[in-house]
Design an enzyme around this catalytic site. Sequence first.
Site, PDB file in Angstrom:
ATOM      1  N   SER A  41       3.707   1.797   8.330  1.00 10.85           N
ATOM      2  CA  SER A  41       3.668   0.363   8.024  1.00 10.85           C
ATOM      3  C   SER A  41       4.795   0.098   7.033  1.00 10.85           C
ATOM      4  O   SER A  41       5.362   1.047   6.474  1.00 10.85           O
ATOM      5  CB  SER A  41       2.305   0.072   7.390  1.00 10.85           C
ATOM      6  OG  SER A  41       2.335  -1.089   6.604  1.00 10.85           O
ATOM      7  N   TYR A  46      -5.235   2.150   1.993  1.00  7.45           N
ATOM      8  CA  TYR A  46      -4.374   1.992   3.172  1.00  7.45           C
ATOM      9  C   TYR A  46      -2.926   2.342   2.823  1.00  7.45           C
ATOM     10  O   TYR A  46      -2.249   3.080   3.527  1.00  7.45           O
ATOM     11  CB  TYR A  46      -4.496   0.552   3.664  1.00  7.45           C
ATOM     12  CG  TYR A  46      -3.698   0.208   4.890  1.00  7.45           C
ATOM     13  CD1 TYR A  46      -4.209   0.464   6.163  1.00  7.45           C
ATOM     14  CD2 TYR A  46      -2.450  -0.409   4.805  1.00  7.45           C
ATOM     15  CE1 TYR A  46      -3.493   0.121   7.302  1.00  7.45           C
ATOM     16  CE2 TYR A  46      -1.730  -0.756   5.934  1.00  7.45           C
ATOM     17  CZ  TYR A  46      -2.252  -0.497   7.180  1.00  7.45           C
ATOM     18  OH  TYR A  46      -1.535  -0.840   8.307  1.00  7.45           O
TER      19      TYR A  46
END
Length: 238
Positions: free
Chosen positions: A128, A143
């Site tokens: 990401s 995350y």
Amino acid sequence: MTGGSRGIGRAIAEALLRKGFRVAIASRNPEEAAEALKREGLPVLALKSDLEADDPAGLVEEAHRALGGLHALVHAAAVNVRKPALELSYEEWRRVLYLHLDVAFLLAQAAAPRMAEAGWGRILFLGSVTTFTGGGPVPIPAYTTAKTALLGLTRALAKEWAPLGIRVNLLCPGYVETEFTLPVRQNPELYGPITARIPLGRWAKPEEIARVAVALCGEEAEYLTGQAVVVDGGFLAY
Ligand SMILES: NC(=O)c1ccc[n+]([C@@H]2O[C@H](COP(=O)([O-])OP(=O)(O)OC[C@H]3O[C@@H](n4cnc5c(N)ncnc54)[C@H](OP(=O)(O)O)[C@@H]3O)[C@@H](O)[C@H]2O)c1
């Protein structure tokens, strides 16, 4: 591949099928996506699996048996807990770390010997932009940690398995229109500033991420390994 029932994973599954790959999608509810793909003339294998509970190595074996081989592994299953670090329980921390990071390692560890038999393999993890940023406007510490750690895993496995013919890469999308980001997209206070920071001026469609994923699963990636490939509309260049 994991997480093929919707979002980015679903788009990657479809793109791989269109490219001629035989594909198994593993998720808790893969049937609807599999039926829709079959109606498009894209025969896909649905493997029902909850990766928070089931053995990832067993899933790899099942896919290998059912497909008659295993050349590419894509791990796109996702969970997130959007909470500040001071409010995050250890269980929530472990849940996010486990699905993104531990499962990535366990799937790859099971897949690599199969790929080594063929002398050819592609492993693709989903990172990401938070692999590089320390998170977004909403705190997502677990995350963010998982996505950053995946870069270390990608590099370590890429080095170790290069002689086996296996390429290992991390595909890092920016902001993509999927169910995963719905809470952020529905909040104008978040959506506006994020969108304004994207030089291309809009969020990505899952298909735009999938196109790059397919190249990373194919011959195109022969000389590409240990890399974070960022597809973010210029977000990190801002
Ligand atoms: N969307 C973005 O903006 C964005 C940006 C950067 C990175 N990413 C990354 O891209 C990947 C895909 O994200 P996405 O946006 O496509 O997410 P999504 O639309 O929420 O899809 C998540 C997928 O994970 C599967 N899944 C969730 N929990 C699972 C479990 N316990 N066992 C098996 N499968 C499970 C879901 O299938 P079932 O519900 O059927 O189990 C679904 O197919 C993730 O790694 C995410 O972190 C996304």
